[in-house]
Design a protein around this motif. Structure first.
Motif, PDB file in Angstrom:
ATOM      1  N   ARG A   4       0.741  -1.235  -0.111  1.00 56.72           N
ATOM      2  CA  ARG A   4      -0.034   0.028  -0.100  1.00 56.72           C
ATOM      3  C   ARG A   4       0.825   1.097   0.056  1.00 56.72           C
ATOM      4  NH1 ARG A   4      -2.599   3.485   3.864  1.00 56.72           N
ATOM      5  NH2 ARG A   4      -4.580   4.217   3.172  1.00 56.72           N
ATOM      6  N   SER A   5       1.924   1.220   0.716  1.00 56.43           N
ATOM      7  CA  SER A   5       2.748   2.598   0.827  1.00 56.43           C
ATOM      8  C   SER A   5       3.942   2.102   1.535  1.00 56.43           C
ATOM      9  CB  SER A   5       1.996   3.336   2.044  1.00 56.43           C
ATOM     10  OG  SER A   5       2.933   4.606   2.408  1.00 56.43           O
ATOM     11  N   PRO A   6       5.072   3.136   0.898  1.00 55.47           N
ATOM     12  CA  PRO A   6       6.467   2.658   1.280  1.00 55.47           C
ATOM     13  C   PRO A   6       6.618   2.872   2.678  1.00 55.47           C
ATOM     14  CG  PRO A   6       6.390   4.493   0.189  1.00 55.47           C
ATOM     15  CD  PRO A   6       5.075   3.978  -0.148  1.00 55.47           C
ATOM     16  N   ASP A  60       9.734  16.150   7.042  1.00 57.24           N
ATOM     17  CA  ASP A  60       9.062  16.025   8.401  1.00 57.24           C
ATOM     18  C   ASP A  60       7.933  14.886   8.095  1.00 57.24           C
ATOM     19  OD1 ASP A  60       7.831  16.191  10.587  1.00 57.24           O
ATOM     20  OD2 ASP A  60       7.365  18.499  10.405  1.00 57.24           O
ATOM     21  N   VAL A  61       6.654  15.468   7.723  1.00 58.12           N
ATOM     22  CA  VAL A  61       5.548  14.800   7.534  1.00 58.12           C
ATOM     23  C   VAL A  61       5.143  14.709   6.077  1.00 58.12           C
ATOM     24  CG1 VAL A  61       3.099  14.335   8.454  1.00 58.12           C
ATOM     25  CG2 VAL A  61       4.849  15.175   9.784  1.00 58.12           C
ATOM     26  N   MET A  62       4.815  13.446   5.647  1.00 62.12           N
ATOM     27  CA  MET A  62       4.288  13.224   4.365  1.00 62.12           C
ATOM     28  C   MET A  62       3.053  12.547   4.185  1.00 62.12           C
ATOM     29  SD  MET A  62       7.448  14.183   2.707  1.00 62.12           S
ATOM     30  CE  MET A  62       7.094  13.624   1.077  1.00 62.12           C
ATOM     31  N   GLU A  63       2.431  12.632   3.180  1.00 62.95           N
ATOM     32  CA  GLU A  63       1.259  11.859   2.578  1.00 62.95           C
ATOM     33  C   GLU A  63       1.750  10.475   2.520  1.00 62.95           C
ATOM     34  OE1 GLU A  63      -1.866  13.074   3.000  1.00 62.95           O
ATOM     35  OE2 GLU A  63      -1.155  15.085   3.613  1.00 62.95           O
ATOM     36  N   ARG A  64       1.128   9.421   3.031  1.00 59.99           N
ATOM     37  CA  ARG A  64       1.559   8.149   2.882  1.00 59.99           C
ATOM     38  C   ARG A  64       1.134   7.600   1.652  1.00 59.99           C
ATOM     39  NH1 ARG A  64      -0.423   4.423   5.502  1.00 59.99           N
ATOM     40  NH2 ARG A  64       1.501   3.050   5.849  1.00 59.99           N
ATOM     41  N   MET A  65       0.132   8.246   0.910  1.00 62.16           N
ATOM     42  CA  MET A  65      -0.311   7.552  -0.540  1.00 62.16           C
ATOM     43  C   MET A  65       0.070   8.442  -1.554  1.00 62.16           C
ATOM     44  SD  MET A  65      -1.599   4.369   0.226  1.00 62.16           S
ATOM     45  CE  MET A  65      -2.371   4.033  -1.060  1.00 62.16           C
ATOM     46  N   LEU A  66       0.351   8.000  -2.705  1.00 63.87           N
ATOM     47  CA  LEU A  66       0.286   9.001  -3.659  1.00 63.87           C
ATOM     48  C   LEU A  66      -1.075   9.313  -4.202  1.00 63.87           C
ATOM     49  CD1 LEU A  66       2.562   6.912  -6.222  1.00 63.87           C
ATOM     50  CD2 LEU A  66       3.131   9.341  -5.152  1.00 63.87           C
ATOM     51  N   THR A 104      14.182   2.234   0.624  1.00 61.97           N
ATOM     52  CA  THR A 104      12.935   2.954   0.051  1.00 61.97           C
ATOM     53  C   THR A 104      13.099   4.295   0.604  1.00 61.97           C
ATOM     54  OG1 THR A 104      11.425   1.919   1.821  1.00 61.97           O
ATOM     55  CG2 THR A 104      11.750   1.064  -0.379  1.00 61.97           C
ATOM     56  N   MET A 105      13.346   4.624   1.742  1.00 59.93           N
ATOM     57  CA  MET A 105      13.064   5.919   2.275  1.00 59.93           C
ATOM     58  C   MET A 105      13.670   7.201   1.685  1.00 59.93           C
ATOM     59  SD  MET A 105      11.059   6.203   4.778  1.00 59.93           S
ATOM     60  CE  MET A 105       9.975   4.888   3.774  1.00 59.93           C
ATOM     61  N   PRO A 106      14.950   6.893   1.012  1.00 57.57           N
ATOM     62  CA  PRO A 106      15.291   8.208   0.586  1.00 57.57           C
ATOM     63  C   PRO A 106      14.601   8.653  -0.725  1.00 57.57           C
ATOM     64  CG  PRO A 106      17.261   6.608   0.822  1.00 57.57           C
ATOM     65  CD  PRO A 106      16.134   5.961   1.401  1.00 57.57           C
ATOM     66  N   ALA A 107      14.144   7.868  -1.401  1.00 57.12           N
ATOM     67  CA  ALA A 107      13.405   8.326  -2.755  1.00 57.12           C
ATOM     68  C   ALA A 107      11.895   9.086  -2.074  1.00 57.12           C
ATOM     69  CB  ALA A 107      13.179   7.427  -3.759  1.00 57.12           C
ATOM     70  N   VAL A 108      11.430   8.825  -1.170  1.00 58.95           N
ATOM     71  CA  VAL A 108      10.142   9.328  -0.608  1.00 58.95           C
ATOM     72  C   VAL A 108      10.406  10.208   0.556  1.00 58.95           C
ATOM     73  CG1 VAL A 108       8.869   7.512  -1.729  1.00 58.95           C
ATOM     74  CG2 VAL A 108       9.770   7.318   0.876  1.00 58.95           C
ATOM     75  N   GLY A 109      11.376  10.146   1.414  1.00 59.81           N
ATOM     76  CA  GLY A 109      11.300  11.006   2.569  1.00 59.81           C
ATOM     77  C   GLY A 109      12.495  12.082   2.641  1.00 59.81           C
ATOM     78  N   SER A 110      13.437  12.033   1.817  1.00 49.85           N
ATOM     79  CA  SER A 110      14.636  12.961   1.599  1.00 49.85           C
ATOM     80  C   SER A 110      14.477  13.791   0.500  1.00 49.85           C
ATOM     81  CB  SER A 110      15.977  12.017   1.613  1.00 49.85           C
ATOM     82  OG  SER A 110      16.321  11.541   0.313  1.00 49.85           O
ATOM     83  N   ASP A 111      15.487  14.897   0.443  1.00 44.17           N
ATOM     84  CA  ASP A 111      15.609  15.944  -0.331  1.00 44.17           C
ATOM     85  C   ASP A 111      16.875  15.623  -1.186  1.00 44.17           C
ATOM     86  OD1 ASP A 111      16.064  18.122  -1.973  1.00 44.17           O
ATOM     87  OD2 ASP A 111      15.355  19.600  -0.261  1.00 44.17           O
ATOM     88  N   ARG A 112      16.545  15.011  -2.352  1.00 46.86           N
ATOM     89  CA  ARG A 112      17.638  14.514  -3.150  1.00 46.86           C
ATOM     90  C   ARG A 112      18.422  15.628  -4.007  1.00 46.86           C
ATOM     91  NH1 ARG A 112      16.203   8.613  -5.475  1.00 46.86           N
ATOM     92  NH2 ARG A 112      14.525   9.843  -6.160  1.00 46.86           N
ATOM     93  N   GLN A 113      17.854  16.925  -4.087  1.00 51.92           N
ATOM     94  CA  GLN A 113      18.524  17.634  -4.573  1.00 51.92           C
ATOM     95  C   GLN A 113      19.433  18.675  -3.435  1.00 51.92           C
ATOM     96  OE1 GLN A 113      16.745  20.798  -7.241  1.00 51.92           O
ATOM     97  NE2 GLN A 113      17.620  22.428  -5.989  1.00 51.92           N
ATOM     98  N   TYR A 165       5.219  11.788  -3.595  1.00 54.04           N
ATOM     99  CA  TYR A 165       4.481  11.813  -2.293  1.00 54.04           C
ATOM    100  C   TYR A 165       4.638  13.092  -2.004  1.00 54.04           C
ATOM    101  CZ  TYR A 165       4.313   6.554  -2.389  1.00 54.04           C
ATOM    102  OH  TYR A 165       4.237   5.355  -2.715  1.00 54.04           O
ATOM    103  N   HIS A 166       3.625  13.858  -1.586  1.00 54.91           N
ATOM    104  CA  HIS A 166       3.346  15.145  -1.306  1.00 54.91           C
ATOM    105  C   HIS A 166       3.494  15.593   0.211  1.00 54.91           C
ATOM    106  CE1 HIS A 166       1.118  16.726  -5.158  1.00 54.91           C
ATOM    107  NE2 HIS A 166       1.933  16.060  -5.342  1.00 54.91           N
TER     108      HIS A 166
END
Length: 625
Positions: A364-366, A438-444, A423-432, A451-452
């Motif tokens: 469902r979610s990473p 901090d807090v992200m929406e768990r679903m696309l 999996t976390m770097p792609a969805v929870g980190s700033d790769r630029q 992820y927003h």
């Protein structure tokens, strides 16, 4: 970015791919493999990463020489629209080391120096250069370390405990006696003012806090006592923090033990152990769900101590990350390290088993699920969290699963830790820009590929800590080079942008580009959310993982056990639960004199039968593999 017709400034973090030695123009590759062509502005300047307490280190005159392939750095500059695209011109460069592959935060004493500076800041802020007196403690501390005036002084139990943790940890790393004095006096203050022992149930629970007033006429809101100097003290039993109002939250009881237990590792004070054992009894008897569902309730009714009480509202019969996962890092790992008691190893394994069984939702979610109903069905409607992920909790799970795996090996722990690490770097980190969100929406969202953010793209100090420690332990335990790269990047961002070189200590939050965010409670250095815990814990364990597992350098640790300390007369000196066989005791001194009664591989020191208090310095060394 094509079609943008305005200029804007931003930050880019990455590795030099190539550079023109004459102009200095270079190509930079970000963590996720994107390349930027960067020109250098005529007035550009460069600096080298510096620690707290260090002077500014300019390297503008040699920045072109330092721009060599493989060098990791931060570049702040401006995107200009040109010919339908964007050109980037650098105005400030921050190098994290003086040559490729070198990171200043991997220097042997980096984190030791940093924890000393943090300790001095909080000693000044709380005690203003005078005697260490916790009646003067204030929860709210300004950006520059001043106590904020309040009509009533609220002293919160878990924030004092977190500060005590910081001072005890600083003593472990430095041997500075004043830090231990602050830890012991803080522990004693907690025991005297914030602790309640229920003799009938043989448990201990901790007040949310106390309100201290100098006058005697005000209406008493809870049980009231008069202290030795004539101030009136209102004890606040149930929490008055918004998410937990009029309840006993598990995490407040958990963190009430953080400072005392860390102090116990140093002194072996049997009273602290008794308090810890009776608080664990509170968790096992009242927070624990005795049904086949298992786990721990997040809140109790303050009157009935019932986790299913209707009075709890939407906290009724709920379980969450804090009530299950926070036991391990806050006190339980340290309680096991100090005692070697298998009951605490069992408790650690229980929390890890619950996490790997209940928290992931891989299809469902990473991100892991963090809040649950009594039967472990997900609670996706609770207040602010809804169906949202706290990025740092995902990293914290990876970090602590690896620690528990070193004690009770289980392939499931490693599997989930690895999966989150990958999996976390792609969805929870700033790769630029670097750093962790901090807090992200768990679903696309429908039709979206990213992820927003829930509220903002700011980055909090404590979530950087979780990422740094997660990737350091993955790298040090498994020899994972990708994890080591993520650890270095996260540590570099934290040290480049969170250290406050003007006023001391660390910032609460920074913007995505690293600029400090100084609004509201996030402007403070002391609050309900910030005290002497995460920044100190980071210094301690980043030093342990870096020195003992990665760069293979020895470390000294300091202990000051009381006469008759520890039931079996053994001082256990393991700094954390590390992979078995990776470290050993190299040498021990007692009050500066060589001491030989120790088990090098067992990581224990046999204490002498003495009526005097001795300070032990224990040197731990990596074992070649």
């Amino acid at each position: 970015m094509k079609g943008t017709d305005f200029s804007f400034s931003d930050l880019i973090a990455g590795y030099v791919v190539s550079a023109d030695p004459v102009s200095g123009d270079f190509k930079l590759k970000t963590s996720d493999g994107r390349e930027f062509s960067i020109g250098i502005a005529p007035a550009a300047h460069a600096k080298l990463l510096r620690n707290l307490g260090e002077p500014y280190r300019d390297c503008t005159d040699k920045m072109k020489e330092m721009l060599v392939p493989g060098c990791y750095l931060y570049v702040y500059g401006t995107f200009y629209p040109e010919d339908g695209g964007l050109e980037f011109e650098a105005q400030q460069l921050t190098f994290v080391g003086d040559e490729p592959g070198r990171y200043r935060a991997e220097e042997r004493d980096w984190w030791i120096q940093q924890i000393q500076e943090l300790s001095e800041f909080y000693l000044r802020a709380q005690f203003e250069g005078g005697p260490i007196d916790y009646s003067q403690y204030r929860t709210h501390i300004s950006l520059d370390g001043r106590k904020l005036s309040r009509a009533t002084v609220r002293q919160e139990t878990d924030t004092i405990s977190r500060l005590v943790y910081g001072f005890a940890t600083a003593f472990l790393m430095t041997g500075e006696d004043r830090y231990l004095e602050a830890a012991e006096k803080g522990t004693e203050y907690l025991r005297e003012h914030m602790r309640f022992r229920d003799v009938e149930d043989d448990i201990v629970y901790w007040y949310h806090g106390i309100d201290v007033r100098s006058g005697h006429e005000e209406k008493v809101r809870a049980s009231t006592v008069k202290d030795r100097v004539g101030a009136v003290e209102d004890k606040i039993f149930a929490s008055e923090f918004g998410d937990d109002y009029d309840a006993i939250p598990a995490y407040e009881q958990i963190y009430a033990l953080a400072g005392p237990v860390q102090t116990y590792r140093i002194t072996g004070d049997p009273r602290i152990l008794e308090d810890a054992e009776r608080t664990v009894s509170l968790f096992r008897r009242y927070f624990r769900d005795p049904s086949e569902q298992g786990g721990y309730f997040s809140h109790l009714d303050p009157i009935t101590l019932d986790g299913r009480s209707p009075r709890l509202g939407d906290n009724r019969a709920r379980k969450n990350w804090n009530s299950v996962g926070d036991h391990a890092p806050a006190y339980l790992l340290n309680l096991f390290l100090a005692t070697g008691d298998e009951r605490y190893a069992d408790f650690l394994a229980e929390t890890a088993d619950t996490i790997v069984r209940r928290f992931p939702e891989p299809f469902r979610s990473p991100f892991v699920q963090e809040r649950f109903h009594e039967d472990w069905s997900p609670d996706r409607e609770w207040r602010w969290q809804q169906d949202r992920a706290v990025v740092g909790h995902n990293a914290k799970i990876a970090w602590n699963l690896m620690r528990i795996h070193h004690l009770r090996p289980d392939a499931r722990y490693v599997e989930l830790a690895r999966a989150l690490g990958e999996t976390m770097p792609a969805v929870g980190s700033d790769r630029q820009r670097g750093g962790w969100y901090d807090v992200m929406e768990r679903m696309l969202r429908p039709g979206k590929t990213q992820y927003h953010f829930t509220w903002h793209d700011r980055k909090a100090w404590w979530q950087q800590e979780q990422a740094i420690l997660a990737y350091l332990i993955l790298a040090g335990s498994l020899g994972d080079e990708t994890a080591l790269r993520h650890a270095r990047e996260a540590s570099s961002f934290y040290n480049a942008f969170f250290l406050d070189h003007e006023d001391g200590a660390v910032y609460f939050n920074v913007l995505a580009n690293g600029v400090p965010y100084l609004m509201g409670n996030e402007r403070l250095k002391g609050s309900h959310s910030m005290s002497g815990y995460h920044a100190f814990e980071l210094c301690y364990l980043a030093a342990v993982y870096t020195n003992l597992l990665i760069t293979k350098q020895p470390m000294d640790f300091y202990f000051k056990p009381r006469p008759g300390a520890f039931k079996d007369g053994l001082l256990r000196v393991a700094p954390d639960i590390l992979p078995p066989g990776r470290i050993r005791i190299g040498s021990v001194t007692a009050d500066g004199e060589p001491y030989s009664d120790f088990d090098a591989d067992g990581l224990t020191v046999r204490l002498p039968d003495t009526r005097t208090t001795l300070k032990f310095r224990v040197r731990l060394e990596p074992v070649d593999r």
